[in-house]
Scaffold this active site. Structure first.
Site, mmCIF file in Angstrom:
data_model
loop_
_atom_site.group_PDB
_atom_site.id
_atom_site.type_symbol
_atom_site.label_atom_id
_atom_site.label_comp_id
_atom_site.label_asym_id
_atom_site.label_seq_id
_atom_site.Cartn_x
_atom_site.Cartn_y
_atom_site.Cartn_z
ATOM 1 N N GLU A 35 0.830 -1.202 0.000
ATOM 2 C CA GLU A 35 0.000 0.000 0.000
ATOM 3 C C GLU A 35 0.868 1.257 0.000
ATOM 4 O OE1 GLU A 35 -4.365 1.309 1.758
ATOM 5 O OE2 GLU A 35 -3.178 -0.151 2.887
ATOM 6 N N TYR A 104 0.207 -7.719 -1.715
ATOM 7 C CA TYR A 104 -0.848 -6.947 -1.061
ATOM 8 C C TYR A 104 -2.175 -7.461 -1.615
ATOM 9 C CZ TYR A 104 -3.749 -2.913 0.250
ATOM 10 O OH TYR A 104 -4.744 -2.108 0.756
ATOM 11 N N ASP A 143 0.541 -8.127 3.331
ATOM 12 C CA ASP A 143 -0.796 -7.957 3.891
ATOM 13 C C ASP A 143 -1.726 -8.879 3.108
ATOM 14 O OD1 ASP A 143 -3.310 -7.186 4.674
ATOM 15 O OD2 ASP A 143 -3.078 -5.068 4.147
ATOM 16 N N ASN A 145 -4.739 -9.592 4.026
ATOM 17 C CA ASN A 145 -6.112 -9.133 4.250
ATOM 18 C C ASN A 145 -7.029 -10.252 4.722
ATOM 19 O OD1 ASN A 145 -7.002 -6.390 4.105
ATOM 20 N ND2 ASN A 145 -6.221 -6.298 2.005
ATOM 21 N N ASP A 240 -1.520 2.135 10.188
ATOM 22 C CA ASP A 240 -2.467 1.340 10.972
ATOM 23 C C ASP A 240 -2.044 -0.130 11.056
ATOM 24 O OD1 ASP A 240 -2.951 1.104 8.244
ATOM 25 O OD2 ASP A 240 -5.145 1.129 8.412
#
Length: 249
Positions: A35, A104, A143, A145, A240
């Site tokens: 990201e 990602y 990530d 997710n 985050d």
């Protein structure tokens, strides 16, 4: 060998929140970002001694990945093949003894509007890394997710149909692991609870440690004997997500 992965939630923003200090303190052999939300050259990065590899999304300010590595790879591939390559989500570096894959994974989004595409993506990504694994061992980071198991999320019951914790997404992650890979952190810490890598900006979630573990290092099963540590750097701010690490002997 120290490997670091971090979803920076916008590298230009993270640069103003201590990114370079963290980068220098890690002194990683390979530092992978997700990201990035930028293209190479849109910010000044003093990365002396590192080879830079970027894969930016076609849509400006969206998604994107990058890898900074001390040892230049034999080869680089961006993407996993059409139609999945417009969002800059995967970088593969080839080395003598392994492939390094920075990923990602797409988010299924609110109301699960992108869940069907997410299912296609997971199948395509699994097939891609299986082909690599047939040639030499693979280290996958990034990530993903998805919180894989109930131990990987603070409020499992309440989030059962939330993006990143649906039965469908968890089953696809299980299929990836079952295809010859190991969740390195969970292999070394099978029963550790409250170990998270992402926290909502809402409701002081990070302060209260109401989080999800969605950032991973997955390694080819035959590489696990070389894994010595899988730290989660929860004290490092700026995004985050927190950085996650893998140390190989």
């Amino acid at each position: 060998m120290r490997l670091i992965s971090w979803n920076v939630n916008g590298l230009r923003a993270c640069l103003g929140k201590g990114f370079m200090q963290a980068f220098e303190e890690f002194d990683a052999d390979v530092f992978a970002l997700q990201e990035t939300k930028m293209e190479k050259g849109q910010a000044e990065l003093p990365l002396d001694g590192y080879t830079e590899v970027w894969n930016s999304a076609e849509k400006k300010g969206y998604s994107g990945t990058a890898v900074f590595c001390k040892e230049a790879p034999i080869s680089v591939q961006n993407g996993i093949g059409d139609p999945h390559d417009g969002e800059g989500r995967v970088i593969t570096l080839e080395y003598d003894r392994l492939y390094f894959v920075n990923v990602y994974t797409p988010n299924a989004r609110r109301e699960l509007e992108r869940l069907p595409y997410r299912m296609e993506w997971d199948d395509a990504f699994r097939a891609y890394v299986q082909k690599l694994d047939a040639q030499k061992p693979v280290v996958i980071c990034g990530d993903l997710n998805c919180a894989h198991r109930e131990i990987d999320i603070k409020n499992a019951r309440a989030n059962r149909r939330s993006a990143g914790f649906t039965d469908e997404e968890r089953a696809k992650l299980s299929a990836l692991i079952d295809a010859g890979f190991t969740d390195a952190f969970r292999a070394l810490h099978p029963d550790v609870r409250d170990a998270y890598t992402w926290w909502s900006y809402m409701g002081k979630a990070r302060e209260k440690n109401v989080g999800w573990r969605i950032d991973y290092f997955l390694v080819s099963d035959r590489l696990m004997p070389s894994v010595t540590a899988t730290p989660l750097y929860t004290h490092v701010l700026g995004s985050d997500h927190c950085p996650v690490g893998l140390e190989l002997k």
